[in-house]
Design a protein around this motif. Structure first.
Motif, PDB file in Angstrom:
ATOM      1  N   HIS A 128       0.742  -1.368   0.085  1.00  0.00           N
ATOM      2  CA  HIS A 128       0.069   0.054   0.048  1.00  0.00           C
ATOM      3  C   HIS A 128       0.888   1.404   0.118  1.00  0.00           C
ATOM      4  CE1 HIS A 128      -3.400   2.775   0.624  1.00  0.00           C
ATOM      5  NE2 HIS A 128      -3.028   2.952   1.816  1.00  0.00           N
ATOM      6  N   HIS A 129       1.853   1.435   0.944  1.00  0.00           N
ATOM      7  CA  HIS A 129       2.952   2.343   0.927  1.00  0.00           C
ATOM      8  C   HIS A 129       3.441   2.593  -0.428  1.00  0.00           C
ATOM      9  CE1 HIS A 129       5.501   5.104   3.280  1.00  0.00           C
ATOM     10  NE2 HIS A 129       6.756   4.264   2.701  1.00  0.00           N
ATOM     11  N   MET A 130       3.904   1.638  -0.934  1.00  0.00           N
ATOM     12  CA  MET A 130       4.434   2.041  -2.239  1.00  0.00           C
ATOM     13  C   MET A 130       3.731   2.389  -3.454  1.00  0.00           C
ATOM     14  SD  MET A 130       7.954   2.164  -2.178  1.00  0.00           S
ATOM     15  CE  MET A 130       7.452   2.994  -0.639  1.00  0.00           C
ATOM     16  N   GLN A 131       2.391   1.867  -3.401  1.00  0.00           N
ATOM     17  CA  GLN A 131       1.310   2.209  -4.334  1.00  0.00           C
ATOM     18  C   GLN A 131       0.887   3.609  -4.127  1.00  0.00           C
ATOM     19  OE1 GLN A 131      -1.627  -0.668  -4.814  1.00  0.00           O
ATOM     20  NE2 GLN A 131       0.107  -2.636  -5.060  1.00  0.00           N
ATOM     21  N   LEU A 132       0.738   4.115  -3.057  1.00  0.00           N
ATOM     22  CA  LEU A 132       0.454   5.602  -2.743  1.00  0.00           C
ATOM     23  C   LEU A 132       1.542   6.381  -3.428  1.00  0.00           C
ATOM     24  CD1 LEU A 132      -0.517   5.453   1.132  1.00  0.00           C
ATOM     25  CD2 LEU A 132      -1.904   6.158  -0.956  1.00  0.00           C
ATOM     26  N   LEU A 133       2.958   6.061  -3.247  1.00  0.00           N
ATOM     27  CA  LEU A 133       4.039   6.787  -3.766  1.00  0.00           C
ATOM     28  C   LEU A 133       3.874   6.888  -5.227  1.00  0.00           C
ATOM     29  CD1 LEU A 133       6.513   8.299  -3.284  1.00  0.00           C
ATOM     30  CD2 LEU A 133       7.874   6.057  -3.471  1.00  0.00           C
ATOM     31  N   ASP A 134       3.883   5.391  -6.071  1.00  0.00           N
ATOM     32  CA  ASP A 134       3.721   5.477  -7.215  1.00  0.00           C
ATOM     33  C   ASP A 134       2.583   5.924  -7.924  1.00  0.00           C
ATOM     34  OD1 ASP A 134       6.298   4.078  -7.184  1.00  0.00           O
ATOM     35  OD2 ASP A 134       5.258   2.107  -7.350  1.00  0.00           O
ATOM     36  N   GLY A 135       1.508   6.280  -7.066  1.00  0.00           N
ATOM     37  CA  GLY A 135       0.267   6.967  -7.723  1.00  0.00           C
ATOM     38  C   GLY A 135       0.452   8.558  -7.568  1.00  0.00           C
ATOM     39  N   GLY A 136       1.572   8.932  -7.106  1.00  0.00           N
ATOM     40  CA  GLY A 136       1.864  10.415  -6.735  1.00  0.00           C
ATOM     41  C   GLY A 136       1.360  11.034  -5.702  1.00  0.00           C
ATOM     42  N   ASP A 137       0.739  10.449  -4.622  1.00  0.00           N
ATOM     43  CA  ASP A 137       0.234  10.896  -3.390  1.00  0.00           C
ATOM     44  C   ASP A 137       1.371  10.741  -2.268  1.00  0.00           C
ATOM     45  OD1 ASP A 137      -1.151  11.395  -1.114  1.00  0.00           O
ATOM     46  OD2 ASP A 137      -2.423   9.864  -1.237  1.00  0.00           O
ATOM     47  N   ALA A 138       2.139  11.834  -2.378  1.00  0.00           N
ATOM     48  CA  ALA A 138       3.212  12.108  -1.487  1.00  0.00           C
ATOM     49  C   ALA A 138       2.902  12.035   0.007  1.00  0.00           C
ATOM     50  CB  ALA A 138       3.989  13.293  -1.889  1.00  0.00           C
ATOM     51  N   GLU A 139       1.632  12.780   0.097  1.00  0.00           N
ATOM     52  CA  GLU A 139       1.294  13.218   1.586  1.00  0.00           C
ATOM     53  C   GLU A 139       0.742  11.947   2.047  1.00  0.00           C
ATOM     54  OE1 GLU A 139       1.914  16.500  -0.772  1.00  0.00           O
ATOM     55  OE2 GLU A 139       0.360  14.922  -1.310  1.00  0.00           O
ATOM     56  N   GLY A 140       0.120  11.053   1.365  1.00  0.00           N
ATOM     57  CA  GLY A 140      -0.448   9.835   1.940  1.00  0.00           C
ATOM     58  C   GLY A 140       0.802   8.661   2.113  1.00  0.00           C
ATOM     59  N   TRP A 141       1.681   8.758   1.253  1.00  0.00           N
ATOM     60  CA  TRP A 141       2.958   8.052   1.368  1.00  0.00           C
ATOM     61  C   TRP A 141       3.634   8.391   2.784  1.00  0.00           C
ATOM     62  CZ3 TRP A 141       8.217   9.338   1.497  1.00  0.00           C
ATOM     63  CH2 TRP A 141       9.106   8.483   1.295  1.00  0.00           C
ATOM     64  N   ALA A 142       3.758   9.648   2.951  1.00  0.00           N
ATOM     65  CA  ALA A 142       4.395  10.171   4.132  1.00  0.00           C
ATOM     66  C   ALA A 142       3.743  10.019   5.534  1.00  0.00           C
ATOM     67  CB  ALA A 142       4.660  11.806   4.025  1.00  0.00           C
ATOM     68  N   ASP A 143       2.283   9.888   5.097  1.00  0.00           N
ATOM     69  CA  ASP A 143       1.354   9.348   6.475  1.00  0.00           C
ATOM     70  C   ASP A 143       1.946   7.726   6.838  1.00  0.00           C
ATOM     71  OD1 ASP A 143       0.003  11.644   6.516  1.00  0.00           O
ATOM     72  OD2 ASP A 143      -1.669  10.857   5.293  1.00  0.00           O
ATOM     73  N   GLY A 144       2.634   7.242   6.212  1.00  0.00           N
ATOM     74  CA  GLY A 144       3.132   5.869   6.509  1.00  0.00           C
ATOM     75  C   GLY A 144       4.529   5.991   7.472  1.00  0.00           C
ATOM     76  N   PHE A 145       4.795   7.318   7.985  1.00  0.00           N
ATOM     77  CA  PHE A 145       5.800   7.554   8.797  1.00  0.00           C
ATOM     78  C   PHE A 145       5.279   8.248  10.114  1.00  0.00           C
ATOM     79  CE2 PHE A 145       8.376   7.569   4.908  1.00  0.00           C
ATOM     80  CZ  PHE A 145       9.295   7.203   5.044  1.00  0.00           C
ATOM     81  N   THR A 146       6.084   7.868  11.217  1.00  0.00           N
ATOM     82  CA  THR A 146       5.749   8.362  12.393  1.00  0.00           C
ATOM     83  C   THR A 146       5.972   9.772  12.293  1.00  0.00           C
ATOM     84  OG1 THR A 146       7.711   8.276  13.496  1.00  0.00           O
ATOM     85  CG2 THR A 146       6.445   6.316  13.820  1.00  0.00           C
ATOM     86  N   GLU A 147       5.179  10.762  13.206  1.00  0.00           N
ATOM     87  CA  GLU A 147       5.210  12.262  13.248  1.00  0.00           C
ATOM     88  C   GLU A 147       6.847  12.651  13.203  1.00  0.00           C
ATOM     89  OE1 GLU A 147       3.334  14.782  12.685  1.00  0.00           O
ATOM     90  OE2 GLU A 147       1.581  13.522  12.483  1.00  0.00           O
ATOM     91  N   ASP A 148       7.834  11.811  13.952  1.00  0.00           N
ATOM     92  CA  ASP A 148       9.093  12.107  14.267  1.00  0.00           C
ATOM     93  C   ASP A 148       9.867  11.108  13.234  1.00  0.00           C
ATOM     94  OD1 ASP A 148       8.640   9.645  15.572  1.00  0.00           O
ATOM     95  OD2 ASP A 148       9.871  10.316  17.304  1.00  0.00           O
ATOM     96  N   GLY A 149       9.345  10.601  12.178  1.00  0.00           N
ATOM     97  CA  GLY A 149      10.106   9.575  11.302  1.00  0.00           C
ATOM     98  C   GLY A 149      11.195  10.033  10.856  1.00  0.00           C
ATOM     99  N   VAL A 150      12.017   9.122  10.329  1.00  0.00           N
ATOM    100  CA  VAL A 150      13.350   9.669   9.540  1.00  0.00           C
ATOM    101  C   VAL A 150      13.279   8.967   8.205  1.00  0.00           C
ATOM    102  CG1 VAL A 150      16.036   9.799   9.657  1.00  0.00           C
ATOM    103  CG2 VAL A 150      14.512  10.317  11.550  1.00  0.00           C
ATOM    104  N   PHE A 151      13.754   9.447   7.187  1.00  0.00           N
ATOM    105  CA  PHE A 151      13.799   8.887   5.725  1.00  0.00           C
ATOM    106  C   PHE A 151      15.321   9.335   5.448  1.00  0.00           C
ATOM    107  CE2 PHE A 151      13.277   8.923   0.943  1.00  0.00           C
ATOM    108  CZ  PHE A 151      13.398   7.673   1.033  1.00  0.00           C
ATOM    109  N   ALA A 152      16.142   8.245   5.272  1.00  0.00           N
ATOM    110  CA  ALA A 152      17.716   8.559   4.998  1.00  0.00           C
ATOM    111  C   ALA A 152      18.084   7.634   3.863  1.00  0.00           C
ATOM    112  CB  ALA A 152      18.495   8.180   6.310  1.00  0.00           C
ATOM    113  N   GLN A 153      19.167   8.563   2.984  1.00  0.00           N
ATOM    114  CA  GLN A 153      19.543   7.726   1.761  1.00  0.00           C
ATOM    115  C   GLN A 153      21.039   7.971   1.662  1.00  0.00           C
ATOM    116  OE1 GLN A 153      16.947   7.842  -1.954  1.00  0.00           O
ATOM    117  NE2 GLN A 153      16.264   9.618  -0.758  1.00  0.00           N
ATOM    118  N   ASN A 154      21.848   6.887   1.411  1.00  0.00           N
ATOM    119  CA  ASN A 154      23.182   7.200   1.160  1.00  0.00           C
ATOM    120  C   ASN A 154      23.673   7.917  -0.062  1.00  0.00           C
ATOM    121  OD1 ASN A 154      22.662   5.383  -0.770  1.00  0.00           O
ATOM    122  ND2 ASN A 154      24.422   3.923  -0.537  1.00  0.00           N
ATOM    123  N   VAL A 155      22.810   8.610  -0.646  1.00  0.00           N
ATOM    124  CA  VAL A 155      22.854   9.423  -1.975  1.00  0.00           C
ATOM    125  C   VAL A 155      22.441  10.796  -1.447  1.00  0.00           C
ATOM    126  CG1 VAL A 155      22.822   7.718  -3.533  1.00  0.00           C
ATOM    127  CG2 VAL A 155      20.671   9.175  -2.944  1.00  0.00           C
TER     128      VAL A 155
END
Length: 154
Positions: free
Chosen positions: A28-55
């Motif tokens: 569900h999380h990835m289908q939200l992203l692929d469907g262009g729903d950045a806000e719905g996708w971000a709702d899959g994180f906690t309020e204090d969530g962290v998203f890190a990438q090595n790039v």
């Protein structure tokens, strides 16, 4: 930099029910992203969530900042008329006890391949990654507290 691989000692399994719920959450999380729903996708994180990438030089911290940052990326793709699809696989989920408080917590590692298809074009592999998440269950829902994405070839 590569993600740490799970060792045999790390492989105490979550329940089959929790594992199925985690896979459903990821789908569900990835289908939200692929469907262009950045806000719905971000709702899959906690309020204090962290998203890190090595790039990226700095992680994105906080659900609101994650949503705003991802919205910019989705809008750039839309301007290029490109569709991306995220494919998660090889998910390993292990119970996490340290620092989780009273909530259920699980560490996952997985592979993710991102396909990119320009309008009228053919799909191609855009990138390959390894991911590592700390998931917590709140009010019956899985949420990402911390996500590390390791792009291959970097």
């Amino acid at each position: 930099m590569t993600a740490p691989a799970a060792t045999a000692a790390d492989l105490s399994a979550v329940s089959a029910e929790s594992y199925a719920q985690i896979l459903q959450f990821y789908a569900h999380h990835m289908q939200l992203l692929d469907g262009g729903d950045a806000e719905g996708w971000a709702d899959g994180f906690t309020e204090d969530g962290v998203f890190a990438q090595n790039v990226k030089p700095e992680p994105w911290s906080g659900r609101s900042f994650i949503a705003t940052s991802m919205r910019r990326g989705i809008d750039r793709l839309g301007a290029r008329d490109v569709q991306r699809r995220h494919w998660f696989s090889m998910v390993v989920a292990t119970p996490e006890t340290a620092g989780a408080g009273d909530e259920e917590a699980v560490r996952t590692t997985y592979y993710a391949v991102v396909f990119e298809t320009p309008r009228g074009g053919k799909a191609s592999v855009y990138l390959s990654t390894t991911g590592a998440d700390l998931l917590v269950r709140r009010d019956g829902q899985w949420l990402i507290k911390h996500r590390d994405i390791f792009h291959d070839g970097v």
